[in-house]
Design an enzyme around this catalytic site. Structure first.
Site, PDB file in Angstrom:
ATOM      1  N   HIS A 552      -4.400  -0.310 -10.704  1.00 12.70           N
ATOM      2  CA  HIS A 552      -2.883  -0.995 -11.038  1.00 12.70           C
ATOM      3  C   HIS A 552      -2.350  -0.561 -12.297  1.00 12.70           C
ATOM      4  O   HIS A 552      -1.603   0.471 -12.406  1.00 12.70           O
ATOM      5  CB  HIS A 552      -3.092  -2.547 -10.931  1.00 12.70           C
ATOM      6  N   HIS A 557       1.419   1.991 -13.687  1.00 10.84           N
ATOM      7  CA  HIS A 557       2.369   1.235 -15.085  1.00 10.84           C
ATOM      8  C   HIS A 557       2.278   2.429 -15.894  1.00 10.84           C
ATOM      9  O   HIS A 557       3.170   3.091 -16.514  1.00 10.84           O
ATOM     10  CB  HIS A 557       1.924   0.294 -15.666  1.00 10.84           C
ATOM     11  N   HIS A 744       1.932   1.323  -5.873  1.00  7.79           N
ATOM     12  CA  HIS A 744       2.155   0.236  -6.673  1.00  7.79           C
ATOM     13  C   HIS A 744       1.965  -0.882  -5.941  1.00  7.79           C
ATOM     14  O   HIS A 744       1.544  -2.181  -6.100  1.00  7.79           O
ATOM     15  CB  HIS A 744       3.281   0.183  -7.687  1.00  7.79           C
ATOM     16  N   ASN A 748      -0.335  -4.431  -6.304  1.00  4.40           N
ATOM     17  CA  ASN A 748       0.435  -5.599  -6.874  1.00  4.40           C
ATOM     18  C   ASN A 748       0.760  -6.777  -6.132  1.00  4.40           C
ATOM     19  O   ASN A 748       0.175  -7.786  -6.701  1.00  4.40           O
ATOM     20  CB  ASN A 748       1.864  -4.909  -7.526  1.00  4.40           C
ATOM     21  N   ILE A 892       7.560  -4.805 -11.841  1.00  5.87           N
ATOM     22  CA  ILE A 892       6.825  -6.042 -12.152  1.00  5.87           C
ATOM     23  C   ILE A 892       5.122  -5.671 -12.233  1.00  5.87           C
ATOM     24  O   ILE A 892       4.695  -4.871 -11.743  1.00  5.87           O
ATOM     25  CB  ILE A 892       6.796  -7.026 -11.082  1.00  5.87           C
TER      26      ILE A 892
END
Length: 892
Positions: A552, A557, A744, A748, A892
């Site tokens: 993740h 990110h 993602h 997520n 997010i």
């Protein structure tokens, strides 16, 4: 307006100005003669007070200044140069006339959101002005506003669209007037003469000069290492810029160095600022949008965590039973009396300042003061609250759970290790006897050749840190390997778990224990083996840590932030690839900034809810340097690298799955194929040849900066692709789109569904597995459920984790899902619009495929006994906690 001017005189002046408005006649027909062309401009914007609830007075001030003559003005720019000055050809200035007396747009008046404002500006240009390609805007008000768009309507009713989506500050804030370009796209060498200098100037302003401390409102994108995570009382290494701790770059803030460490950046308070710098257009804070959710992370860190700690202070710190956890979903947690403090701003609508806003909007709070926090029942226990204990569900989640990117095909047995055998001894304690009873009568070579043995191997990643991790007070864990057998029934069954500890002092061999599955199907329906259940708990907990830190954070990110920075620095808003990447880059820097301030920082939330604790981010750096490769981040190459697929040009993504009932990969390959097709059409419309790709100076600067600056610590790796052809560019862009979007989404948005019930995916383990016939073993036998819960995360940390997982699994109201765009004005190219329509149709077709697959009884891994249909790659969603929906970006 002088500082001594009284409120009464200001009011009198405003009144006079308002009375004068009706006397301002529209342009008369005579004024329109002389060959000028009249163009109607429609401006759409949001005022600061609508977005920033803490500054409600800004509207009054700006209205007053506007009525006193300090206007918002526009100036159109032609695509042609002025033949007399050889500079951009510009119109005279025109202003928004009725700023103070225009109402906001109501839902029935427009497709746009309530609280936006629409203004009409009438422009006049000479008949030979030429095509309009840009405009200048000057904001003479005190406060900034968010400019959404300008639409120009020509006399023949044709329109020119300017998608802006940018904050515009007072004109004194800028060295040059703000410029916005139309949605007509150009490669750099095809830029019209009148726009070339403006295109170059705009990019230079976004790049900055790499010096000074960045200020709120600036738009500069630049790079820095992760030297802002530590505190004086909680030191952490700088990540990036060294061979020991390589890392992707993050956005530079320019804060001064910390007094206690010349290599680290000062904290916010030490630097005298209240927020982490972001280029202004990366931050947006309407209720329940992505900016709101980023603000909510800070609220959890600063308000909810202390409140939870206070709430559980007077109770035992362990759950007594699984039913006690389930009661949280029915009753909730009353934080009344636990949420207090002088820093709570009760009138604020921002979660970072007022936690009750968070409780009300995200956690469906009850009570007169909205202090009762509710959690929905996680999907993994919603239909069957015991199925999660089954071995087959444990295995199914490797293919369709929250971390479906870890499982690999076994190609040899026993497994090997890259660690030094002089330090850690033999690589494994796994033997044939551990797995032969569980592989349906096959020999091991036969099971390997038929691709029936699989492994999740986190041994090497964790082993080198175990001594440090287990010395912390937070938890205790192992370096695990889990062996799976894919049965003739199509189930991924765990059959052996090896849990290892580092060598004891003075010894040179790791301590290894092997646990094997019971004769039945796990804790339900077969012989109960509580040591096996504890082994699963430990293996699941480590895989949870790998999920949060690697699958993740690192692989989406962290690696995306330098790509977002480079895209803004090197690709003009007029660039066709910039337009393609615009939704892919949306909101990433905002959520990453919130993470650096509250999640991944020293003593932040993540260090308190994941077993590696203070070593969390350091471990991601080691993995990044040892095994991250851009060329394996696209799904097809990732599957091939893990042995889960083989090349096959006739199949989606050019690969054939080894296991057809692999929900993440099956849906993912269809997704990859659709994105690859869409990107291919964009690239082929933009570039006529491979040479055109090579000669695009902006594109080459963009890719060069991603590799050599954004990922500078790995810049010399041989696996970086070259952006030297249309096909190579398609692969690069599809990989980037996959990382930010489907990958993602897959790791997520299922966090709450699977980890919201913490025994299923324990963030922390606190006790090692007892030896047979020890005191702890008999404690386990006497009350297995209580022992398991005492081995997992504590009550306080569990509820904090649940709150975080629910927030991170929530879709915002401004999400842009694959195949959709929030605004239709993103391009004027009909061929590109047609290609996008085909992409949208492909997303709709994928949704139909997913629905059909989830109702196919032959595909047992799609839902399993827990009855959680695999929808994490279902493209669209509504806002909220849905377990579906694939945005373009890491939002997010």
């Amino acid at each position: 307006m002088s500082s001594g001017q009284s409120s009464a005189s200001i009011g009198e002046s405003i009144g006079k100005c308002i009375r004068c408005l009706d006397a301002q006649d529209a342009e008369t027909p005579e004024e329109l003669l002389g060959g000028d062309v009249v163009i109607k401009g429609t401006v759409l914007l949001s005022k600061k007070y609508v977005i920033d609830f803490s500054d409600l007075s800004s509207n009054f001030v700006d209205n007053a200044l506007d009525l006193l003559g300090r206007k918002v003005t526009f100036q159109l720019v032609s695509v042609d140069l002025d033949p007399q000055t050889n500079a951009p050809k510009v119109s005279t200035k025109y202003q928004i006339k009725h700023w103070a007396v225009t109402d906001d747009i109501k839902p029935g008046d427009s497709v746009f959101a309530v609280d936006n404002y629409m203004y009409v500006v009438t422009f006049r240009v000479p008949h030979d002005f030429g095509e309009i390609g840009a405009f200048f805007i000057r904001n003479n008000h005190r406060n900034e506003f968010y400019l959404l768009s300008l639409t120009l309507e020509n006399p023949d009713k044709s329109t020119v669209e300017f998608p802006c989506n940018s904050w515009v500050y007072n004109t004194s804030f800028y060295k040059n007037d703000r410029v916005f370009f139309s949605n007509k796209m150009y490669l750099p060498d095809a830029t019209p003469a009148g726009l070339k200098a403006l295109r170059s100037r705009e990019l230079k302003e976004l790049q900055g000069d790499g010096t000074g401390m960045r200020k709120e409102g600036e738009r500069i994108y630049d790079y820095d290492v992760y030297n802002d995570l530590q505190l004086e009382s909680a030191r952490r290494p700088v990540l990036g810029g060294s061979t020991q701790f390589p890392y992707p770059r993050r956005c530079r803030t320019g804060r001064p160095r910390a007094t206690y460490d010349p290599n680290s950046e000062a904290t916010l308070s030490e630097a005298g600022v209240s927020t982490i710098y972001l280029p202004r257009d990366e931050r947006f804070t309407r209720v329940k949008n992505s900016g709101f959710l980023a603000s909510a992370i800070k609220s959890i860190a600063h308000f909810i965590v202390p409140a939870m700690t206070s709430y559980f202070d007077d109770t035992p710190n362990d759950f007594g039973s699984f039913d006690e956890i389930k009661a949280l979903y029915n009753v909730g947690i009353n934080l009344k009396g636990h949420l207090s403090g002088s820093d709570i701003k009760s009138k604020s609508k921002t979660p970072a300042e007022n936690p009750f806003i968070l409780l009300d909007t995200i956690f469906d709070a009850d009570g007169a003061d909205k202090s009762i926090m509710h959690f929905p029942s996680p999907e993994v226990i919603a239909s069957d609250d015991k199925a999660w204990l089954l071995d087959e569900e444990f295995g199914r989640q490797t293919l369709a759970g929250m971390n479906p990117v870890a499982i690999q095909l076994m190609t040899e047995f026993p497994p090997t290790s890259s660690l030094d055998p002089k330090v850690y001894g033999p690589a494994t304690a796994l033997q044939k006897k551990h797995i032969l009873p569980h592989i349906e009568g096959m020999t091991i070579p036969e099971a390997l050749s038929k691709k029936r043995l699989y492994i999740i191997d986190h041994h090497d990643t964790y082993m080198i840190y175990l001594e440090k991790i287990n010395s912390l007070d937070l938890g205790k864990c192992y370096a695990p390997r889990v062996i799976f057998f894919y049965t003739s029934k199509g189930q991924m069954m765990p059959i052996a778990i090896e849990l290892s500890l580092p060598p004891p002092p003075g010894q040179s061999s790791a301590v290894r224990r092997v646990f094997t599955g019971p004769s039945g199907t796990g804790a339900i329906g077969g012989q109960k083996d509580y040591l096996w259940e504890l082994a699963k708990l430990h293996a699941s907990s480590v895989d949870f840590g790998v999920h949060e830190l690697i699958s993740h954070w690192l692989r989406t990110h962290a690696v995306m932030e330098p790509i977002v920075i480079a895209t803004n620095r090197q690709l003009s808003a007029m660039h066709p690839i910039g337009a393609l990447l615009y939704p892919v880059c949306k909101n990433t820097m905002n959520i990453n900034s919130a993470a650096r301030g509250n999640l991944i920082n020293a003593t932040g939330i993540l260090e308190n809810i994941v077993t590696p604790g203070m070593y969390c981010m350091e471990m991601t750096s080691v993995v990044y340097g040892a095994s991250w490769r851009f060329d394996r981040q696209g799904l097809p190459q990732d599957l091939i690298a893990r042995g889960m697929a083989v090349p096959d040009s006739t199949q989606p993504g050019g690969v054939k799955l080894v296991i057809e009932d692999y929900p993440f990969a099956k849906d993912g390959l269809d997704f990859w194929e659709a994105v690859h097709s869409w990107v291919s059409k964009c690239v082929n419309l933009a570039y006529a040849s491979d040479e055109a790709v090579q000669q695009d100076v902006e594109l080459q600067s963009w890719w060069n900066e991603i590799v050599n600056v954004g990922h500078a610590d790995l810049k010399d790796a041989p696996w970086w692709p070259k952006a030297d052809s249309r096909s190579s560019l398609v692969d690069i862009l599809t990989t980037i789109s996959w990382i930010a979007g489907p990958h993602h989404a897959a790791v997520n948005f299922g966090q709450y569904a699977y980890a919201g019930f913490t025994p299923n995916r324990p963030p922390i383990t606190r006790r090692l597995i007892p030896e047979m016939n020890s005191v702890q073993y008999f404690e386990l036998i006497a009350n297995p459920e209580r022992f398991m819960l005492s081995s997992a995360i504590s009550e306080t940390r569990a509820v904090i984790a649940m709150a975080l997982f629910e927030l991170l699994s929530t879709h915002s109201t401004d999400e842009e899902y694959q195949g959709q765009r929030l605004f239709s004005n993103w391009t004027s190219d009909p061929l590109l619009q047609s290609a996008f329509s085909e992409f949208s149709a492909a997303m709709k077709a994928l949704e139909e495929k997913i629905n059909a697959r989830n109702t196919d009884p032959s595909l047992s891994n799609r839902s399993g006994k827990a009855q959680v249909p695999y929808t994490l790659l279902f493209p669209s969603s509504t806002p909220g906690l849905t377990g579906r929906g694939v945005p373009y970006s890491v939002s997010i």
